[in-house]
Design a protein around this motif. Sequence first.
Motif, PDB file in Angstrom:
ATOM      1  N   SER A 163     -43.382  -3.566  -0.191  1.00 41.60           N
ATOM      2  CA  SER A 163     -42.895  -4.894  -0.536  1.00 41.60           C
ATOM      3  C   SER A 163     -44.075  -5.686  -1.080  1.00 41.60           C
ATOM      4  CB  SER A 163     -42.328  -5.594   0.705  1.00 41.60           C
ATOM      5  OG  SER A 163     -41.933  -6.910   0.383  1.00 41.60           O
ATOM      6  N   ARG A 202     -41.627 -15.607  -2.492  1.00 44.61           N
ATOM      7  CA  ARG A 202     -40.895 -14.599  -3.254  1.00 44.61           C
ATOM      8  C   ARG A 202     -41.374 -13.213  -2.822  1.00 44.61           C
ATOM      9  NH1 ARG A 202     -43.061 -14.118  -9.506  1.00 44.61           N
ATOM     10  NH2 ARG A 202     -45.260 -13.862  -8.997  1.00 44.61           N
ATOM     11  N   HIS A 203     -40.466 -12.235  -2.925  1.00 46.00           N
ATOM     12  CA  HIS A 203     -40.802 -10.863  -2.565  1.00 46.00           C
ATOM     13  C   HIS A 203     -39.914  -9.903  -3.349  1.00 46.00           C
ATOM     14  CE1 HIS A 203     -37.267 -10.077   0.118  1.00 46.00           C
ATOM     15  NE2 HIS A 203     -37.270 -11.399   0.140  1.00 46.00           N
ATOM     16  N   SER A 247     -36.509  -4.757   0.697  1.00 46.46           N
ATOM     17  CA  SER A 247     -37.483  -5.723   1.180  1.00 46.46           C
ATOM     18  C   SER A 247     -36.713  -6.925   1.708  1.00 46.46           C
ATOM     19  CB  SER A 247     -38.402  -6.153   0.023  1.00 46.46           C
ATOM     20  OG  SER A 247     -39.277  -7.183   0.436  1.00 46.46           O
ATOM     21  N   TRP A 252     -36.954 -10.057  -8.096  1.00 47.19           N
ATOM     22  CA  TRP A 252     -37.611 -10.915  -7.103  1.00 47.19           C
ATOM     23  C   TRP A 252     -36.541 -11.677  -6.334  1.00 47.19           C
ATOM     24  CZ3 TRP A 252     -42.614 -10.655  -5.892  1.00 47.19           C
ATOM     25  CH2 TRP A 252     -43.507 -10.129  -6.827  1.00 47.19           C
ATOM     26  N   VAL A 260     -42.588 -10.499   5.554  1.00 47.54           N
ATOM     27  CA  VAL A 260     -41.651  -9.593   4.891  1.00 47.54           C
ATOM     28  C   VAL A 260     -41.616  -8.257   5.624  1.00 47.54           C
ATOM     29  CG1 VAL A 260     -41.895 -10.637   2.594  1.00 47.54           C
ATOM     30  CG2 VAL A 260     -43.371  -8.730   3.248  1.00 47.54           C
ATOM     31  N   VAL A 279     -43.769 -17.099   2.859  1.00 48.53           N
ATOM     32  CA  VAL A 279     -43.467 -16.290   1.674  1.00 48.53           C
ATOM     33  C   VAL A 279     -42.499 -17.081   0.801  1.00 48.53           C
ATOM     34  CG1 VAL A 279     -42.315 -14.174   0.897  1.00 48.53           C
ATOM     35  CG2 VAL A 279     -43.818 -14.121   2.907  1.00 48.53           C
ATOM     36  N   TRP A 294     -38.960 -16.763   6.719  1.00 53.50           N
ATOM     37  CA  TRP A 294     -39.824 -16.571   5.550  1.00 53.50           C
ATOM     38  C   TRP A 294     -41.303 -16.594   5.909  1.00 53.50           C
ATOM     39  CZ3 TRP A 294     -38.284 -15.424   0.482  1.00 53.50           C
ATOM     40  CH2 TRP A 294     -36.914 -15.434   0.253  1.00 53.50           C
ATOM     41  N   ALA A 324     -37.093 -10.864   3.689  1.00 54.10           N
ATOM     42  CA  ALA A 324     -37.871 -11.964   4.257  1.00 54.10           C
ATOM     43  C   ALA A 324     -37.479 -12.051   5.729  1.00 54.10           C
ATOM     44  CB  ALA A 324     -37.555 -13.265   3.546  1.00 54.10           C
ATOM     45  N   TYR A 352     -45.311  -9.450  -2.176  1.00 56.39           N
ATOM     46  CA  TYR A 352     -44.887 -10.806  -1.869  1.00 56.39           C
ATOM     47  C   TYR A 352     -45.986 -11.813  -2.204  1.00 56.39           C
ATOM     48  CZ  TYR A 352     -47.549 -10.000   2.454  1.00 56.39           C
ATOM     49  OH  TYR A 352     -48.531  -9.712   3.365  1.00 56.39           O
TER      50      TYR A 352
END
Length: 94
Positions: A40, A73-74, A17, A90, A26, A71, A23, A19, A42
């Motif tokens: 993914s 966090r993913h 995954s 993460w 994703v 985004v 960002w 970003a 997110y």
Amino acid sequence: MSAPMAEAKVCTYNTCSSAINSWQGVQICDGDADGNAVESNYYRDSGGHGAVQEYSGSGNCESSGSSSDHVYRHQAHQMRDFAPDSWSSWEYRY
């Protein structure tokens, strides 16, 4: 159209995954020829959750839409048929 620029990547096995677009979205890419789907997961700055799945197999990618709601966090998720699912850690923007 050019491919979106990947900025922060996290993987479980060869499922990654990333970003993309500063960002704003994703991308999930399947790097394993194992028949498993990948996704993914997110979260955006607003607290909203999203997921983008890729079902076409090894060597294929799928992207979320870009948004000014960035985004933060993913993670990568490999959805296995005959074994426990595999999750990456993460990746955080800040």
